[in-house]
Design an enzyme around this catalytic site. Structure first.
Site, PDB file in Angstrom:
ATOM      1  N   ASP A 146      -1.448   4.659  -5.303  1.00  0.00           N
ATOM      2  CA  ASP A 146      -0.431   5.861  -5.724  1.00  0.00           C
ATOM      3  C   ASP A 146      -0.494   7.205  -4.701  1.00  0.00           C
ATOM      4  O   ASP A 146      -1.400   7.686  -4.779  1.00  0.00           O
ATOM      5  CB  ASP A 146      -0.805   6.520  -7.002  1.00  0.00           C
ATOM      6  CG  ASP A 146       0.219   7.262  -7.359  1.00  0.00           C
ATOM      7  OD1 ASP A 146       1.610   7.339  -6.225  1.00  0.00           O
ATOM      8  OD2 ASP A 146       0.401   8.363  -8.555  1.00  0.00           O
ATOM      9  N   LEU A 147       0.285   6.635  -4.375  1.00  0.00           N
ATOM     10  CA  LEU A 147       0.611   7.596  -2.512  1.00  0.00           C
ATOM     11  C   LEU A 147       1.361   8.899  -2.856  1.00  0.00           C
ATOM     12  O   LEU A 147       1.085   9.456  -2.083  1.00  0.00           O
ATOM     13  CB  LEU A 147       1.398   6.520  -1.771  1.00  0.00           C
ATOM     14  CG  LEU A 147       0.869   5.715  -0.798  1.00  0.00           C
ATOM     15  CD1 LEU A 147       1.504   4.602   0.032  1.00  0.00           C
ATOM     16  CD2 LEU A 147      -0.612   5.403  -0.224  1.00  0.00           C
ATOM     17  N   ALA A 174       5.647  -3.918  -1.656  1.00  0.00           N
ATOM     18  CA  ALA A 174       5.940  -4.847  -2.524  1.00  0.00           C
ATOM     19  C   ALA A 174       7.681  -5.166  -2.582  1.00  0.00           C
ATOM     20  O   ALA A 174       8.035  -5.388  -3.861  1.00  0.00           O
ATOM     21  CB  ALA A 174       5.443  -4.301  -4.040  1.00  0.00           C
ATOM     22  N   ASP A 187       0.792  -0.392  -2.242  1.00  0.00           N
ATOM     23  CA  ASP A 187       1.631  -1.065  -3.034  1.00  0.00           C
ATOM     24  C   ASP A 187       1.213   0.252  -5.210  1.00  0.00           C
ATOM     25  O   ASP A 187      -0.077  -0.212  -4.741  1.00  0.00           O
ATOM     26  CB  ASP A 187       2.512  -1.549  -3.069  1.00  0.00           C
ATOM     27  CG  ASP A 187       4.900  -1.043  -3.088  1.00  0.00           C
ATOM     28  OD1 ASP A 187       4.605  -0.296  -4.297  1.00  0.00           O
ATOM     29  OD2 ASP A 187       5.236  -1.212  -2.761  1.00  0.00           O
ATOM     30  N   GLY A 247      11.731  -3.973  -1.326  1.00  0.00           N
ATOM     31  CA  GLY A 247      12.633  -3.558  -0.259  1.00  0.00           C
ATOM     32  C   GLY A 247      12.323  -4.020   1.691  1.00  0.00           C
ATOM     33  O   GLY A 247      11.967  -4.503   1.597  1.00  0.00           O
ATOM     34  N   GLY A 279       8.356   5.510  -0.684  1.00  0.00           N
ATOM     35  CA  GLY A 279       9.233   6.207  -0.092  1.00  0.00           C
ATOM     36  C   GLY A 279       9.973   6.105  -1.185  1.00  0.00           C
ATOM     37  O   GLY A 279      10.398   5.367  -2.723  1.00  0.00           O
ATOM     38  N   SER A 302      14.759   8.549   7.867  1.00  0.00           N
ATOM     39  CA  SER A 302      16.423   8.530   7.143  1.00  0.00           C
ATOM     40  C   SER A 302      17.372   8.992   7.644  1.00  0.00           C
ATOM     41  O   SER A 302      17.001   9.367   8.759  1.00  0.00           O
ATOM     42  CB  SER A 302      16.050   8.829   5.628  1.00  0.00           C
ATOM     43  OG  SER A 302      17.685   8.843   5.184  1.00  0.00           O
ATOM     44  N   TYR A 346      14.829  15.474   0.188  1.00  0.00           N
ATOM     45  CA  TYR A 346      14.498  14.403   0.629  1.00  0.00           C
ATOM     46  C   TYR A 346      15.404  14.170   2.181  1.00  0.00           C
ATOM     47  O   TYR A 346      13.861  13.201   2.992  1.00  0.00           O
ATOM     48  CB  TYR A 346      15.749  13.162   0.182  1.00  0.00           C
ATOM     49  CG  TYR A 346      16.106  11.332   0.560  1.00  0.00           C
ATOM     50  CD1 TYR A 346      14.779  10.570  -0.109  1.00  0.00           C
ATOM     51  CD2 TYR A 346      16.023  10.836   1.469  1.00  0.00           C
ATOM     52  CE1 TYR A 346      14.350   9.628   0.305  1.00  0.00           C
ATOM     53  CE2 TYR A 346      16.762   9.674   2.014  1.00  0.00           C
ATOM     54  CZ  TYR A 346      15.248   8.896   1.517  1.00  0.00           C
ATOM     55  OH  TYR A 346      15.142   7.740   2.247  1.00  0.00           O
ATOM     56  N   GLY A 363       4.349  -0.043   0.771  1.00  0.00           N
ATOM     57  CA  GLY A 363       5.803  -0.057   0.542  1.00  0.00           C
ATOM     58  C   GLY A 363       5.962  -1.679   0.850  1.00  0.00           C
ATOM     59  O   GLY A 363       7.803  -1.869   1.081  1.00  0.00           O
TER      60      GLY A 363
END
Ligand code: NAI
Length: 284
Positions: free
Chosen positions: A41-42, A10, A32, A12, A71, A116, A157, A8
């Protein structure tokens, strides 16, 4: 200077963490969908396997740390649930498992998994979905949430992040992780102003729910601040941090669950405690 894998990277919080690592002189192997050292692609098993292998190849089998931040959010549509499970749970767990020997090779690696605060603040998350993910069964997890219709993505989520946090806590304390010098911890943010949140805010129903959510300090978190937390959790100052879930959420978890944690040990847990104490003594 060290070598760090960041998924991730790339956007945030992953991008913020990567930026800080690079600024400190470290090498970052970003993973990413685009704009990364490893484009992968995860959301598919083959994408995850390719990403894991490409990183191991680029780091020559030695990693000083990893940030698992890739995520997707709870966007509307039952189909989103499967994507959430694939990226948010398997996209972390499968990579962490594959990279563990490279992390062990450096002797004092640190791993930050981005969880989270939905883990402790979302009601009605089906236990069956969490159990299914921990048993690596995505179909069963999907079956457990799809029946909830429009609520399914939020439940999926939260389930993905609960399973992830439990997986991390279970692994963190084992001889394979703590015993190999690896510190594995979870950062649990609240609503942070990143493209993921912006996408949710662009959906009127989602925006209403997010804006109504209680945040005692008000507003949204700054992704740069979360990047600093990640950098701190990767630093030597985190040598004694192991299996912890660190909430940085403006007080939502404390507001909604003030007395649920820390929790006293109930008498019925004593036999399990005794077994754990004995097992640990045998380990040393
Ligand atoms: P973001 O959308 O800015 O960054 C997520 C990155 O993951 C993107 O670069 C995206 O391309 C990548 N990604 C998504 N699907 C992928 C796939 N299939 N394969 C490879 N890469 C993929 O989001 P943000 O907010 O920085 O999220 C980082 C982590 O923080 C996520 O795990 C998210 O669930 C979590 N989180 C975010 C919160 C927020 O309010 N922003 C709150 C709590 C947790």
């Amino acid at each position: 200077m060290g070598t760090y894998a960041v998924t991730g990277s790339a956007s945030g919080m992953g991008a913020q963490a990567a930026q800080r690592l690079r600024a400190a002189g470290h090498r970052v192997i970003g993973v990413d969908l685009k704009d990364a050292e490893v484009i992968a692609d995860l959301s598919t098993p083959s994408g995850r396997a390719a990403a894991a292998a490409a990183v191991l190849d680029q780091c020559d089998g030695r990693l000083d740390g990893a940030v698992l931040a890739a995520g997707v959010g709870p966007l509307p549509g039952v189909a989103q649930c499967r994507l959430i499970f694939e990226v948010n749970y398997f996209g972390v767990v499968e990579l962490a498992r594959a990279w563990r020997p490279a992390l062990a090779a450096t002797g004092r690696a640190k791993v930050v998994v981005v969880g989270s605060n939905s883990t402790t603040t979302t009601p009605l998350v089906p236990r069956r979905a969490i159990r299914a993910l921990l048993a690596d069964n995505v179909d069963k997890a999907f079956g457990a949430v799809r029946v909830f219709g429009p609520l399914a993505p939020s439940l999926a989520y939260a389930a993905s992040k609960i399973a992830l946090s439990r997986w991390a806590r279970r692994q963190a304390v084992t001889p394979q992780w703590a015993g190999a010098g690896i510190r594995l911890n979870v950062l649990a943010p609240g609503a942070i102003r990143t493209p993921l949140l912006e996408k949710q805010l662009a959906t009127p129903r989602e925006a209403k729910a997010i804006n109504a959510f209680p945040v005692p300090v008000g507003g949204f978190g700054d992704p740069g601040h979360l990047g600093e937390w990640i950098a701190f959790m990767l630093s030597d100052y985190a040598d004694f941090l192991c299996g912890s879930v660190i909430f940085v959420d403006g007080g939502s978890d404390a507001y909604l669950r003030p007395d649920d944690w820390p929790r006293r040990v109930p008498a019925r847990a004593l036999p399990r405690y005794a077994v754990k104490f004995l097992a640990f003594r045998r380990r040393r």
